[in-house]
Design a protein around this motif. Structure first.
Motif, PDB file in Angstrom:
ATOM      1  N   GLU A  16       0.842  -1.188   0.000  1.00 53.34           N
ATOM      2  CA  GLU A  16       0.000   0.000   0.000  1.00 53.34           C
ATOM      3  C   GLU A  16       0.880   1.241   0.000  1.00 53.34           C
ATOM      4  O   GLU A  16       1.802   1.368   0.803  1.00 53.34           O
ATOM      5  CB  GLU A  16      -0.893  -0.016   1.243  1.00 53.34           C
ATOM      6  N   LYS A  29       2.629   7.440   6.408  1.00 56.21           N
ATOM      7  CA  LYS A  29       1.301   6.903   6.699  1.00 56.21           C
ATOM      8  C   LYS A  29       0.585   6.461   5.426  1.00 56.21           C
ATOM      9  O   LYS A  29       0.717   7.071   4.367  1.00 56.21           O
ATOM     10  CB  LYS A  29       0.457   7.943   7.436  1.00 56.21           C
ATOM     11  N   THR A  30      -0.194   5.396   5.585  1.00 51.26           N
ATOM     12  CA  THR A  30      -1.042   4.926   4.494  1.00 51.26           C
ATOM     13  C   THR A  30      -2.372   5.675   4.551  1.00 51.26           C
ATOM     14  O   THR A  30      -2.642   6.415   5.501  1.00 51.26           O
ATOM     15  CB  THR A  30      -1.316   3.424   4.637  1.00 51.26           C
ATOM     16  N   VAL A  77      -1.295   8.140  -3.465  1.00 48.89           N
ATOM     17  CA  VAL A  77      -2.147   7.427  -2.514  1.00 48.89           C
ATOM     18  C   VAL A  77      -3.609   7.581  -2.897  1.00 48.89           C
ATOM     19  O   VAL A  77      -4.372   6.614  -2.894  1.00 48.89           O
ATOM     20  CB  VAL A  77      -1.916   7.968  -1.077  1.00 48.89           C
ATOM     21  N   GLU A 112      -4.301   4.742   7.650  1.00 46.86           N
ATOM     22  CA  GLU A 112      -3.731   5.341   8.854  1.00 46.86           C
ATOM     23  C   GLU A 112      -4.078   6.823   8.963  1.00 46.86           C
ATOM     24  O   GLU A 112      -4.341   7.338  10.056  1.00 46.86           O
ATOM     25  CB  GLU A 112      -2.213   5.138   8.868  1.00 46.86           C
ATOM     26  N   LYS A 126       2.478   4.932   0.594  1.00 52.37           N
ATOM     27  CA  LYS A 126       2.529   5.753   1.800  1.00 52.37           C
ATOM     28  C   LYS A 126       2.931   7.181   1.458  1.00 52.37           C
ATOM     29  O   LYS A 126       3.513   7.443   0.405  1.00 52.37           O
ATOM     30  CB  LYS A 126       3.528   5.149   2.795  1.00 52.37           C
TER      31      LYS A 126
END
Length: 269
Positions: free
Chosen positions: A20, A88-89, A38, A92, A22
């Protein structure tokens, strides 16, 4: 190595490579590019949630007061904001924004409940004050507009007689005067006035005063018929130290509206 083992290893490596995406907070350009990357990986509904969450966290990390005071530069504030998002994803970021909202709502509710308590206490104090104010009686009240020589404006005159039935000396009295005609639902005038009592009024004493409000105030503009009646209500009394002894004015219009809104928002009776 067998074929199926090689295939399993390739699949595992592929999954690692397709992890994923980030956020990259190493620079403003990197953050912008990674945020776009993202967002592109998300379905439309989740993309909207991510963008809103991203904005919330970014603004949360900016200390505008410190910037205005010169305690931190805009560049430094931006770096701090990017650091809070770095690595952070999307999930998150959304989770962190949700936590910020929950904490903010909890603080807002705590502050609102404290404000409700304060306003209700003010109302209760006003109700208690009415009992004492009833002992400071207005035994006579008259209002008139008197002709003045060399002036086209009439002079408003308030005549009032009072008796201090409280057990406290009174330095100033606050009143609400109403000029109304019996049988009419709307008065001609409702206006506050007060009087600083020379030497005060001790318990058990009575006094008569003739007051002359400003001719340019509402008192000087009222045009009431001859059968109108002037009544006076005591709203507040100050003591010897010039502090309020009893105040029955309660909440202002703004405060009453605020109390109603807060109680409706939090479903309180």
């Amino acid at each position: 190595m067998r074929v199926h083992q090689i295939a399993a290893l390739c699949i595992a490596l592929a999954l690692v490579g397709c992890g994923e995406p980030k956020l990259d907070g190493s620079s403003e350009a990197a953050m912008k590019a990674s945020a776009q990357k993202v967002a592109e990986k998300l379905p439309p509904e989740k993309r909207q949630r991510f963008q809103e969450a991203f904005t919330l966290i970014a603004l949360q990390g900016l200390d505008f007061k410190a910037i205005m005071k010169g305690e931190v530069s805009p560049e430094g504030a931006a770096a701090n904001s990017m650091a809070s998002l770095n690595g952070k994803t999307a999930d998150e970021v959304i989770a962190q924004a949700d936590a910020i909202r929950v904490a903010r709502e909890a603080r807002e509710k705590e502050q609102a409940l404290a404000e409700i308590k304060e306003l209700e206490a003010k109302l209760a104090t006003a109700e208690q004050a009415k009992v004492q104010l009833a002992k400071f009686t207005v035994t006579r009240s008259r209002f008139s507009l008197r002709e003045r020589e060399y002036s086209y404006r009439k002079e408003p005159i308030i005549q009032i007689a009072v008796h201090n039935g409280t057990d406290q000396a009174v330095s100033r009295a606050y009143f609400k005067g109403t000029i109304a005609t019996p049988g009419r639902s709307i008065p001609w005038l409702v206006e506050d006035f007060n009087y600083q009592i020379p030497g005060g009024l001790e318990p058990g004493e009575s006094a008569e005063w003739i007051l002359a409000p400003n001719s340019f105030s509402e008192w000087g503009k009222v045009e009431a018929p001859a059968d109108a009646v002037f009544t006076v209500e005591v709203e507040r009394l100050d003591g010897a130290s010039n502090d309020a002894l009893y105040d029955a004015r309660g909440l202002s219009e703004r405060e009453a509206s605020r109390l109603k809104q807060l109680k409706e928002k939090y479903s309180l009776p």
